[in-house]
Write a protein that holds these residues in place. Structure first.
Motif, PDB file in Angstrom:
ATOM      1  N   LYS A 106       1.149   4.356  -2.657  1.00  0.00           N
ATOM      2  CA  LYS A 106       0.731   5.450  -2.376  1.00  0.00           C
ATOM      3  C   LYS A 106       1.874   6.498  -2.775  1.00  0.00           C
ATOM      4  CE  LYS A 106      -2.540   5.183   0.972  1.00  0.00           C
ATOM      5  NZ  LYS A 106      -3.296   5.649   2.257  1.00  0.00           N
ATOM      6  N   LYS A 120      -6.017   7.171  -7.761  1.00  0.00           N
ATOM      7  CA  LYS A 120      -4.789   7.912  -7.212  1.00  0.00           C
ATOM      8  C   LYS A 120      -3.831   6.889  -6.848  1.00  0.00           C
ATOM      9  CE  LYS A 120      -4.169  11.361  -3.493  1.00  0.00           C
ATOM     10  NZ  LYS A 120      -4.622  12.109  -2.338  1.00  0.00           N
ATOM     11  N   TYR A 121      -4.036   5.619  -6.576  1.00  0.00           N
ATOM     12  CA  TYR A 121      -3.033   4.779  -6.118  1.00  0.00           C
ATOM     13  C   TYR A 121      -2.870   3.542  -6.858  1.00  0.00           C
ATOM     14  CZ  TYR A 121      -3.507   7.745  -1.809  1.00  0.00           C
ATOM     15  OH  TYR A 121      -3.582   8.870  -1.053  1.00  0.00           O
ATOM     16  N   THR A 147      -6.685   1.611   0.224  1.00  0.00           N
ATOM     17  CA  THR A 147      -5.659   2.087  -0.673  1.00  0.00           C
ATOM     18  C   THR A 147      -6.218   1.751  -2.173  1.00  0.00           C
ATOM     19  OG1 THR A 147      -3.832   1.699   0.785  1.00  0.00           O
ATOM     20  CG2 THR A 147      -3.494   1.875  -1.790  1.00  0.00           C
ATOM     21  N   ALA A 155       0.873  -1.363  -0.022  1.00  0.00           N
ATOM     22  CA  ALA A 155      -0.088  -0.041  -0.042  1.00  0.00           C
ATOM     23  C   ALA A 155       0.884   1.266   0.106  1.00  0.00           C
ATOM     24  CB  ALA A 155      -0.900   0.090   1.262  1.00  0.00           C
ATOM     25  N   ASN A 156       1.974   1.267   0.882  1.00  0.00           N
ATOM     26  CA  ASN A 156       3.019   2.400   0.747  1.00  0.00           C
ATOM     27  C   ASN A 156       3.445   2.716  -0.605  1.00  0.00           C
ATOM     28  OD1 ASN A 156       2.132   2.654   3.463  1.00  0.00           O
ATOM     29  ND2 ASN A 156       4.194   1.472   4.297  1.00  0.00           N
ATOM     30  N   ASP A 181      -9.188   3.879  -3.643  1.00  0.00           N
ATOM     31  CA  ASP A 181      -8.991   4.989  -4.540  1.00  0.00           C
ATOM     32  C   ASP A 181      -8.037   4.721  -5.493  1.00  0.00           C
ATOM     33  OD1 ASP A 181      -8.635   7.544  -5.336  1.00  0.00           O
ATOM     34  OD2 ASP A 181      -8.207   8.383  -3.476  1.00  0.00           O
TER      35      ASP A 181
END
Length: 617
Positions: free
Chosen positions: A46, A281-282, A275, A42-43, A278
């Motif tokens: 992002k 965005k991600y 995550t 997820a990081n 969206d």
């Protein structure tokens, strides 16, 4: 009732053609969605990188069995997600059969648990359940949050010279991920904006001096050097607080869980799903029911000028393909494999059992073991699958003459007088429950009068366990032997016995109507009147009946001159490029009493290390 959510959640990926077949390419591939891999994936997404997260199981995030903390034992028993590893505690077959809950396959689709199996039953071993589900074992555990001793982090500094691992610096990762729901905002030791909720229970019961539990609490305060008059205050202490000399303080605490104050589990599952929600965005893609069979390399022989480089993974798609899955159909043909590619890195986060297995079947591990099974050697790394470590766990269990009036838990971290260092060495929690390890259908329920103090031994001295292949087939389960108490076993057992004696002595203060207690183990009989309750007898009991569920260190970070070191301080697999391992197997030692929170912190640190390297590239 069980619910299953088997939806395929996926975003778009680049498609290329390899050997005439369409294949997907991402920046990063993360294998495993547990406390190490899930937050990391997820990081990375992002941060703007096209990331694929691969999970062998499904998604039970909407299943109350998993998100309701009151049903965590049911979650750990659920065949919908359970992988059964049948482990050994030693090399002695006779000793293995003495474990009270050793398990057999009866051949008719059921298990026999115990020491008098049917004649034709096949011995399986000691159950060690793992969770094949989005969020990993953080979806079926007790969600206990505990920080490692400072020396567990500082050890990595001493081994590698990398000062980014210093304990005071590692705390920032805990603060970064935490969304604290049990303290007022503004406490500088905590975080309030992260993805991981933390909550604590009500300890107001300790103010009632008439409760049986309060009497035990105050006596236990005396026995561990605390002020009984302050016991009610101490049980509300912040177990995750930042105190001077924290690791040397014997104290009661309020147990904290990675859950919300509403009693719902908070885990990597929530963060991953948020995550994915969206997608515009991600750029995170999730593949469920996808099992990685090996890592792909360029220059896979390792004979060229450049080290081999990880470029992707080979996978099979389908449910219950791995033979640890109790739903696996014996003799079933494996699904066809496919290849997925990573332009930057592959990150393995399968846990202490599966990460070393994936490396080995991919050609990274002890040369002799790989050659035994005809696996081409990409990199000879003797430490892969070795140094398996775990906290020793055990309990003292009794039946009261009446229920013990204790509306919560007594949580205590303390040092036994015979501890090897000045640091505390036992984490215990006492209450009206039973916990004696793992077996199909655990735990036993001894009725309303049951009372237990469960213990976790901090800083076990032996790391003699191993995870070794049984074949070159990635769908076969490995041979897992913890080799409990093999090294310095007498010292660890003596500390366990000392802790049991202290806890038992505190029970004597309970008074009527709870007393007299009838102890079930380790000293069966009326409390304080059993002639066979010697230290030697207790040590033998714990040697045979200790259990564990905090496996670590099978792909450990280590020094450059240590041939058994698998990773460098940035999680990179030694001798190859583009490959890291980020999970509990990365720790050189077991991180404190419970590894789930430290592993999430590890994931956050790996994020920084990977992104820093990406900027350099």
């Amino acid at each position: 009732m069980r619910f299953r959510l088997l939806s395929a959640l996926a975003a778009s990926a680049a498609v290329s053609v390899v050997n005439g077949q369409a294949s997907e390419t991402y920046d990063y591939i993360v294998v495993g969605s547990g406390p190490g891999g899930g937050p990391l994936a997820a990081n990375l997404a992002k941060a703007g990188y096209k990331t694929l997260l691969i999970e062998a199981g499904g998604d039970e995030g909407d299943n109350p069995t998993y998100y309701d903390m009151m049903t965590f034992n049911e979650a750990a028993n659920d065949e919908a997600t359970r992988w059964d590893f049948w482990v050994k505690h030693s090399d002695d077959p006779a000793r293995e059969l003495k474990f009270k809950y050793t398990t057999y396959d009866t051949g008719d689709g059921t298990f026999y648990v115990g020491n008098n199996p049917p004649p034709e039953a096949k011995h399986l071993g000691i159950q060690y359940p793992r969770a094949a589900v989005l969020g990993g074992c953080a979806m079926h555990n007790g969600a206990v949050c505990s920080l490692p001793q400072d020396e567990d982090w500082n050890l990595i500094v001493n081994l590698t010279g990398d000062t980014s691992w210093e304990a005071h610096k590692m705390r920032q990762y805990y603060q970064r991920i935490e969304r604290n729901e049990y303290l007022a905002t503004g406490n500088s030791a905590h975080g309030y904006n992260g993805w991981l909720k933390t909550a604590a229970g009500d300890t107001s019961w300790a103010k009632n001096d008439n409760l049986t539990g309060t009497k035990i609490l105050k006596e236990l305060a005396k026995l561990t050097g605390q002020d009984p008059a302050k016991a009610a205050e101490l049980v509300g202490s912040d177990i995750l607080g930042d105190y001077p000399n924290r690791d040397q303080i014997s104290s009661f605490y309020n147990m904290v869980q990675h859950s919300g104050k509403d009693g719902k589990r908070s885990s990597p599952n929530n963060y991953i799903r948020a995550t994915l929600a969206d997608a515009a965005k991600y750029p995170l893609t999730l593949k469920l029911h996808t099992f990685v069979t090996k890592v792909l390399f360029t220059n896979s022989t390792g004979m060229g000028a450049a080290p081999p480089r990880a470029i992707g993974v080979e996978v099979v798609e389908g449910t219950s393909v791995y033979r640890a899955d109790p739903k696996h159909i014996r003799g079933a043909k494996a699904p066809p494999s496919k290849q997925i590619f990573a332009s930057k890195e592959v990150i393995i986060a399968g846990g202490a059992f599966n990460s070393p297995q994936i490396l080995k079947v991919s050609g990274i591990g002890p040369r002799a073991e790989l050659e035994k099974f005809g696996i081409p050697v990409v990199k000879d790394l003797p430490g892969v699958g070795e140094r398996l470590a775990d906290n020793y766990e055990g309990s003292i269990l009794a039946l009261g003459n009446a229920p013990v009036d204790l509306p919560g838990l007594i949580t205590l971290i303390f040092r036994t007088p015979n501890a090897a260092t000045k640091n505390r060495n036992i984490f215990t929690w006492c209450g009206a429950f039973s916990f004696e390890g793992f077996w199909p259908g655990f735990p036993n329920n001894y009725g309303p009068n049951q009372f237990t103090c469960a213990m976790v031994h901090i800083g076990p001295k032996s790391q003699a366990g191993s995870v070794r292949l049984t074949s070159a087939d990635p769908l076969d389960t490995p041979d897992i032997n913890f080799n409990f108490f093999k090294n310095s076993g007498d010292a660890d057992l003596a500390e366990f016995v000392s802790a049991a004696n202290i806890l038992r002595d505190s029970w004597k203060a309970a008074g009527a109507p709870a007393t007299p207690f009838k102890e079930l183990h380790p000293c069966p009989g009326e409390l304080g009147k059993t002639a066979n309750c010697t230290d030697a007898a207790q040590a033998e009991f714990f040697k045979l009946q200790a259990y564990s569920h905090h496996a670590s260190s099978t792909c450990a970070i280590g020094a450059d001159d240590d041939k058994m070191a698998v990773l460098d301080s940035k999680f990179r697999v030694r001798g190859v490029n583009g490959l890291r391992v980020v999970d509990a197997s990365s720790f050189p030692v077991v991180p404190g009493a419970f590894p789930v929170l430290p592993t999430m912190m590890l994931s956050e640190k790996a994020t920084d290390d990977i992104l820093a390297d990406a900027k350099k590239a």
